[in-house]
Design a protein around this motif. Structure first.
Motif, short mmCIF file in Angstrom:
data_model
loop_
_atom_site.label_atom_id
_atom_site.label_comp_id
_atom_site.label_asym_id
_atom_site.label_seq_id
_atom_site.Cartn_x
_atom_site.Cartn_y
_atom_site.Cartn_z
N UNK A 149 0.81 -1.20 0.00
CA UNK A 149 0.00 0.00 0.00
C UNK A 149 0.85 1.26 0.00
N UNK A 150 1.94 1.26 0.77
CA UNK A 150 2.85 2.42 0.79
C UNK A 150 3.39 2.68 -0.61
N UNK A 151 3.83 1.63 -1.27
CA UNK A 151 4.41 1.79 -2.60
C UNK A 151 3.36 2.20 -3.63
N UNK A 152 2.13 1.69 -3.47
CA UNK A 152 1.07 2.07 -4.41
C UNK A 152 0.72 3.55 -4.26
N UNK A 153 0.57 4.02 -3.04
CA UNK A 153 0.26 5.43 -2.82
C UNK A 153 1.40 6.31 -3.35
N UNK A 154 2.63 5.89 -3.13
CA UNK A 154 3.78 6.65 -3.60
C UNK A 154 3.80 6.74 -5.12
N UNK A 155 3.48 5.64 -5.78
CA UNK A 155 3.48 5.66 -7.26
C UNK A 155 2.36 6.53 -7.81
N UNK A 156 1.20 6.53 -7.14
CA UNK A 156 0.12 7.41 -7.57
C UNK A 156 0.55 8.87 -7.42
N UNK A 157 1.16 9.20 -6.28
CA UNK A 157 1.65 10.56 -6.06
C UNK A 157 2.66 10.95 -7.13
N UNK A 158 3.55 10.03 -7.45
CA UNK A 158 4.57 10.30 -8.47
C UNK A 158 3.93 10.57 -9.83
N UNK A 159 2.91 9.79 -10.21
CA UNK A 159 2.25 9.99 -11.50
C UNK A 159 1.59 11.37 -11.57
N UNK A 160 0.96 11.77 -10.48
CA UNK A 160 0.35 13.11 -10.46
C UNK A 160 1.41 14.18 -10.67
N UNK A 161 2.41 14.17 -9.82
CA UNK A 161 3.36 15.27 -9.80
C UNK A 161 4.27 15.30 -11.02
N UNK A 162 4.60 14.16 -11.57
CA UNK A 162 5.44 14.13 -12.77
C UNK A 162 4.68 14.57 -14.02
N UNK A 163 3.37 14.60 -13.91
CA UNK A 163 2.55 14.97 -15.08
C UNK A 163 1.78 16.27 -14.87
N UNK A 164 2.31 17.11 -13.99
CA UNK A 164 1.78 18.45 -13.85
C UNK A 164 0.51 18.58 -13.03
N UNK A 165 0.18 17.57 -12.22
CA UNK A 165 -1.07 17.59 -11.44
C UNK A 165 -0.75 17.68 -9.96
N UNK A 166 -1.48 18.51 -9.25
CA UNK A 166 -1.44 18.47 -7.79
C UNK A 166 -2.88 18.43 -7.29
N UNK A 167 -3.09 17.69 -6.21
CA UNK A 167 -4.44 17.37 -5.73
C UNK A 167 -5.02 18.47 -4.84
N UNK A 168 -4.22 19.00 -3.93
CA UNK A 168 -4.57 20.06 -2.96
C UNK A 168 -5.32 19.55 -1.73
N UNK A 169 -5.86 18.35 -1.78
CA UNK A 169 -6.47 17.71 -0.60
C UNK A 169 -5.97 16.27 -0.53
N UNK A 170 -4.66 16.13 -0.54
CA UNK A 170 -4.03 14.82 -0.73
C UNK A 170 -3.87 14.10 0.60
N UNK A 171 -4.97 13.55 1.10
CA UNK A 171 -5.00 12.85 2.37
C UNK A 171 -5.39 11.40 2.13
N UNK A 172 -5.04 10.53 3.09
CA UNK A 172 -5.31 9.10 2.87
C UNK A 172 -6.81 8.80 2.85
N UNK A 173 -7.65 9.70 3.36
CA UNK A 173 -9.09 9.48 3.28
C UNK A 173 -9.60 9.57 1.84
N UNK A 174 -8.80 10.14 0.94
CA UNK A 174 -9.21 10.27 -0.45
C UNK A 174 -8.64 9.17 -1.34
#
Length: 268
Positions: A149-174
């Motif tokens: 799960x740690x690695x999956x969340x990290x890879x999702x974060x990486x995909x967002x940030x490497x492709x110009x996206x930021x979430x702004x409410x990036x909490x584990x509840x989401x």
């Protein structure tokens, strides 16, 4: 006939559920169901159409007061459902699991009175990571599951940030875990993208905001220093000595801001 500034997308299933005698935009903005949240000119509801469950976010206009308040605080206001619509489409192309959009619409040129909606298929059965991990401190999970799960969340974060996206409410509840597949805990969906921003490149300050939100929201689930290092390795795709050595100040900023968020939250 479409009104000025109106844009509507409907999938074929939704088209069949709507009357041909009234504008689709009006019908979807008039939908009423089980209320989940109401704030800042936005209502989120669970509705049934054709026996299928959906979530709809209806935006009714934020008003000039809210727009100016955000601008004076150097924040770009959320004016409607368009952010979420664009973010979901972008993330789908990147292979990140997100809700399926069944309908989207926007109407109006005046940003203070603009109306919009986004209708998404309900994800079920699912459980938020916040709920799934809440007892980890008292009852540690299987080590392999935690790493996955740690690695999956990290890879999702990486995909967002490497492709110009930021979430702004990036909490584990989401992050929603698909509980229909008991042996595949890596099926994670990312939700609540109404404040997401898309650029050619994500500014570092917004990356820090996202990552510190993750740190803050996972602060009480019993993650170890080794778990945090595992996240950094998965996020950067580098060996730890490379990831930490070249970006030590960056990760210190993430942790400092995360600790401040946690302190502010616990003192409320």
């Amino acid at each position: 006939m479409k009104k000025l500034g109106e844009n509507v997308y409907l999938d074929n299933t939704i088209k069949r559920q709507l009357s041909a005698s009234r504008p689709a935009f009006d019908q979807l903005m008039a939908l009423r169901g089980e209320p989940f949240r109401a704030q800042d000119g936005r209502v989120t509801q669970r509705v049934l159409l054709g026996g299928k469950s959906y979530f709809i976010k209806q935006h009714f206009g934020v008003g000039w007061k809210e727009i100016f308040k955000n601008l004076l605080q150097f924040r770009w206001p959320v004016l409607g459902a368009k952010n979420e619509w664009l973010a979901i489409r972008k993330l789908q192309t990147l292979g990140v699991k997100v809700p399926v959009v069944a309908a989207y619409g926007q109407r109006g040129l005046n940003p203070a009175r603009r109306q919009s909606f986004i209708l998404m298929e309900e994800l079920a059965p699912v459980e938020s990571l916040e709920s799934f991990c809440k007892d980890w401190l008292r009852s540690p999970p299987d080590v392999r599951l935690k790493r996955e799960l740690i690695e999956k969340v990290a890879r999702i974060a990486r995909e967002l940030h490497r492709n110009g996206i930021n979430h702004r409410d990036f909490y584990i509840c989401h992050f929603l875990l698909d509980t229909a597949h008991e042996r595949d805990h890596s099926r994670l969906f990312l939700i609540d993208l109404h404040r997401a921003q898309i650029r050619r490149q994500t500014p570092e300050r917004w990356i820090i905001k996202d990552l510190s939100g993750l740190y803050f929201s996972s602060r009480d689930i019993g993650l170890t220093q080794r778990d945090l290092y595992r996240f950094i390795k998965a996020y950067t795709g580098q060996a730890l000595h490379e990831a930490w050595g070249s970006k030590k100040l960056f990760w210190q900023k993430v942790r400092t801001r995360g600790e401040q968020l946690y302190s502010d939250h616990t003192q409320r």
